[in-house]
Design a protein around this motif. Structure first.
Motif, short mmCIF file in Angstrom:
data_model
loop_
_atom_site.label_atom_id
_atom_site.label_comp_id
_atom_site.label_asym_id
_atom_site.label_seq_id
_atom_site.Cartn_x
_atom_site.Cartn_y
_atom_site.Cartn_z
N HIS A 1 0.74 -1.22 0.03
CA HIS A 1 -0.06 -0.02 0.12
C HIS A 1 0.81 1.33 0.00
O HIS A 1 0.40 2.30 0.07
CB HIS A 1 -0.94 0.11 1.30
CG HIS A 1 -1.85 -1.27 1.18
ND1 HIS A 1 -3.15 -1.05 0.49
CD2 HIS A 1 -1.85 -2.22 1.98
CE1 HIS A 1 -3.72 -2.27 0.64
NE2 HIS A 1 -2.99 -3.13 1.44
N LYS B 1 -4.28 2.78 4.74
CA LYS B 1 -4.91 1.91 3.48
C LYS B 1 -4.94 0.37 4.04
O LYS B 1 -5.97 -0.32 3.83
CB LYS B 1 -3.92 2.07 2.43
CG LYS B 1 -4.21 3.32 1.83
CD LYS B 1 -3.06 3.72 0.66
CE LYS B 1 -3.09 4.98 -0.06
NZ LYS B 1 -1.91 5.04 -0.97
N TYR B 2 -3.92 0.05 4.83
CA TYR B 2 -3.81 -1.18 5.39
C TYR B 2 -5.00 -1.64 6.20
O TYR B 2 -5.79 -2.66 6.25
CB TYR B 2 -2.57 -1.89 5.91
CG TYR B 2 -2.25 -3.10 6.32
CD1 TYR B 2 -2.54 -4.06 5.36
CD2 TYR B 2 -1.85 -3.71 7.50
CE1 TYR B 2 -2.32 -5.66 5.75
CE2 TYR B 2 -1.82 -5.03 7.80
CZ TYR B 2 -2.02 -5.83 6.76
OH TYR B 2 -1.88 -7.14 7.13
N THR C 1 0.08 4.64 4.16
CA THR C 1 0.28 3.12 3.93
C THR C 1 -0.37 2.33 5.13
O THR C 1 -1.20 1.44 4.80
CB THR C 1 1.61 2.85 4.05
OG1 THR C 1 2.38 3.56 2.93
CG2 THR C 1 1.97 1.26 3.81
#
Length: 783
Positions: free
Chosen positions: A21, A283-284, A280
């Motif tokens: 991501h 998004k995860y 990141t």
């Protein structure tokens, strides 16, 4: 923490998923360097960063993270006098542009919704518009220096084009001549060593003179620069040299500009790396449907509906896991393949993820403690190279753990004491658990040994647990049952698989009476737990309905008081206006009387006074008092359930219970109030209906709110709620309802409206009016 634990708990796989991501190499580098922290304040700070990024990502959906490069090496080289290439300068311009876009994006979002961490980060970025524009004016997107980079370069390139045209014209006249067909291998002009040449057959070399620059593989064709164009090619080459010198000068100048802002550019890279890393993680978290846990420094773990993050969501089973409050150790017993090891890894992974600043796949309200060390002895540790058995290898690891474990540790033991004699293994397991508990660590251990079932009852701070097994399907459900030890299902499974009853009975006779008592006690506990869960779910439903009623009542009361105040203000204004008019009329009457007195110089006649008095009386505002309706006199004896009319409010209601000799509690709509019996008028008694065992259907008497608020919901949950709400509204007989989805990115609004357009019972939908919430609300009308 030990690298070995990361491998055992598969934390590296979490990082592999996380890195997918990242938007740039900067974010990927941060993920690769990620290690869980053991500092409480740092963990709290990391979780706040992730949560803030998750909020932005949830509300916006896309983040301007394109065009970011790791330009630190370029900037360093510029500062020591090296010349940057056009491609490197382009990466610097792109990164500066990305920082400017990100800064504006965060500032605009911060004005609507405070995001102090991201705002502070981007606020420190210096907007280097000069660097970006200078590079973009000189170099195009393909990395070529443009003519517009300088006047000198434009002039040189114009000269180049003119000279190239002259050379090509000269050569074209040669290849078009009648003799050329015989002497040339092909009628083309090509380039060798940056000089224009023509392909001449070897035997006609002397016809053109000039310089041979190349030959074909067979040697039959020579690539010759004819003597007649040598001078022109020389001039062309000289211009090319000057062009390259001018390009180098431009690149050197741009490199020097970059070097001036070395510190600012390096800071931009640092900030963008941090922002990319934050998003990141966000998004995860979105991918896992994860949430931010509350972080504590007390070693307490409260995981609500926790899921193993590496198991596919369509098959993973969610479990509640609580540790460190009323008990510090959990001993999980039960058969193989039941999910015991998955439970251990779920707790371990969630701990590492939380301490690494990642959100975890649990429901809101979960908590995670911060541990200085996490130890895990999980899986087959057999070592052929070291000639160690499975038991020996496990014991080497356990010895290492016991040397370091303390009150700030989380310890995970899988199949403790396995691999040796059952009696000795159980004794070792009990001894090891006692030692770890004495150190104050938090422990979760799995075991096959029945002796450890009693361990949870004999030790303070220890609780038994098991994984549920469905006897009907002969398969585990993977549900964790805390407080209930695992029981053997061998007899039940054997019976369902067809083993004869007498064989099973013989087997039962070999089991000790104490073991049978324990198994019966466990079975009783399981039944009690299932009943408690059912009652808990029913209580939750009732509480939810009560909260809805309470909210609606509050809303109606507020509307009532607002309307009351409005009407009072209106009445006051009207009364004031009437009084003002009356005063004016009275003054006019008095003025007329005085005028008559002056004009006639005598007493005013009687009929004139009567007329004036009548005008005064007409000017006086008349207030008609509304008569309170009297209760109709009847000999009816009121009973609970009677339908009555509350005369004070002119509303129908139903009697609930008698409060005192002269008062009743009455249900009017969704409101309950005390009303005196004299203010009641009997309408009819309740119908006596024979009760039949019918399925309960939520009809018009079932309370459904006129509004459904979806703000803050995830897309899938929102559509599920809309579907249920539409069904409930139709059953309640509502002609129209409102669905509040907010404005946001419009994704939720579009999804809701698309679902409603295709619903068979929906007549039409529209956005709310200005007073109804505008485009943040969809009004639904039913057929």
């Amino acid at each position: 923490m030990q690298e070995r634990v990361f491998k055992t708990l598969e934390f590296d796989k979490i990082k592999d998923q996380l890195i997918e991501h990242a938007s740039s190499s900067l974010g990927r580098n941060k993920v690769e360097e990620l290690v869980p922290s053991t500092d409480y304040n740092e963990v709290v700070s990391w979780q706040e960063e992730t949560d803030e990024a998750a909020k932005v990502y949830r509300m916006r959906g896309s983040i301007p993270l394109d065009g970011i490069y790791d330009i630190r090496a370029h900037v360093k080289r510029s500062s020591i006098g090296g010349m940057l290439s056009p491609a490197e300068l382009n990466q610097i311009a792109s990164t500066v542009h990305a920082s400017r876009q990100m800064k504006r994006f965060i500032e605009e979002f911060h004005e609507e919704e405070p995001i102090p961490i991201l705002f502070t980060l981007t606020d420190s970025i210096m907007v280097l518009v000069e660097v970006e524009e200078e590079i973009k004016m000189a170099i195009d997107e393909q990395g070529a220096v443009m003519d517009s980079a300088s006047d000198a370069l434009r002039t040189l390139r114009n000269q180049l084009r003119r000279n190239e045209s002259k050379v090509r014209e000269k050569l074209e006249s040669m290849i078009r001549s009648s003799s050329a067909q015989k002497m040339l291998s092909d009628s083309i002009i090509t380039i060798r060593n940056d000089r224009y040449v023509i392909p001449v057959k070897q035997e006609y070399r002397g016809n053109y003179g000039g310089i041979v620059h190349d030959q074909s593989a067979s040697g039959q064709t020579l690539f010759i620069e004819p003597q007649s164009v040598v001078t022109l090619n020389n001039e062309l080459q000289a211009i090319r040299v000057k062009e390259q010198q001018e390009i180098d000068r431009i690149l050197t100048q741009l490199t020097a500009l970059v070097a001036q802002y070395e510190e600012e550019l390096l800071h931009i890279v640092t900030v963008l790396a941090e922002i990319d890393f934050m998003f990141t993680k966000a998004k995860y978290a979105h991918r896992l449907k994860a949430s931010k846990p509350k972080i504590n420094n007390e070693g307490k773990i409260v995981l609500l509906k926790a899921k193993h993050p590496l198991i596919p969501p369509e098959v993973v089973v969610a479990n509640d896991i609580i540790l460190g409050d009323s008990y510090t150790s959990i001993v999980i017993t039960g058969p193989n393949t039941g999910g015991k090891t998955v439970t251990l890894k779920t707790v371990g992974l969630c701990t590492l993820m939380a301490q690494a600043g990642l959100q975890i796949p649990v429901l809101d309200g979960s908590e995670m403690g911060v541990f200085k060390s996490v130890y895990a002895d999980i899986g087959d540790e057999q070592s052929i190279e070291q000639s160690l058995s499975t038991f020996s290898s496990h014991m080497v690891n356990i010895v290492s753990i016991l040397e370091k474990v303390d009150h700030e540790s989380l310890v995970l033991f899988d199949e403790l004491g396995a691999g040796t004699d059952p009696q000795e293994g159980a004794a070792l397991a009990i001894s090891i658990l006692d030692e770890v508990n004495k150190r104050g660590a938090r422990v979760i251990a799995t075991t096959h040994y029945p002796e450890l079932k009693a361990y949870g009852y004999n030790r303070e701070g220890v609780v038994n647990a098991s994984v549920e097994f469905d006897i009907e399907t002969l398969s585990p459900t993977y549900r964790l049952l805390i407080g209930v030890p695992g029981r053997s299902n061998a007899f039940e499974i054997s019976k369902r698989l067809g083993l004869k009853e007498d064989v099973i009975n013989t087997a039962r006779s070999h089991v000790s009476e104490d073991s049978n008592k324990i198994e019966n006690m466990i079975a009783s506990l399981e039944n009690s737990r299932k009943q408690a869960e059912r009652e808990h779910e029913e209580a939750k439903d009732l509480l939810k309905q009560a909260e809805m009623l309470h909210r609606d009542l509050q809303k109606q009361v507020m509307e009532y008081y607002e309307k009351k105040e409005t009407l009072q203000e209106k009445a006051k204004r009207e009364a004031k206006e009437i009084i003002e008019n009356a005063k004016k009329e009275a003054e006019a009457v008095i003025g007329d009387l005085r005028k008559m007195q002056l004009e006639k110089r005598a007493e005013v006649k009687e009929h004139e006074l009567i007329d004036a008095r009548k005008r005064l009386e007409d000017a006086t505002p008349q207030i008609e008092r509304q008569k309170q309706p009297a209760a109709s006199k009847t000999n009816h004896v009121y009973q609970p359930g009677d339908e009555v009319k509350v005369l004070t409010f002119n509303q129908k209601g139903q009697l609930l219970e008698k409060v005192s000799d002269k008062e009743w509690q009455v249900q009017i709509g969704i409101m309950k109030m005390k009303v005196k019996e004299k203010d009641l008028e009997f309408i009819k008694a309740p119908k006596v209906v024979e009760t039949k065992p019918l399925t309960t259907i939520k009809g018009k008497d079932y309370h459904v709110s006129l509004e459904l608020d979806l703000r803050g919901e995830r897309f899938e949950n929102a559509l599920a709620r809309v579907e249920k709400y539409i069904d409930d509204s139709l059953l309640a007989g509502y002609p129209r309802v409102s669905i509040i989805h907010g404005k946001g990115t419009g994704a939720l609004r579009s999804g809701v409206q698309e679902y409603l357009k295709n619903h068979r019972a929906v007549k039409r939908i529209r956005f709310g009016e200005a007073g109804e919430g505008g485009s943040g609300v969809t009004v639904v009308e039913f057929k």
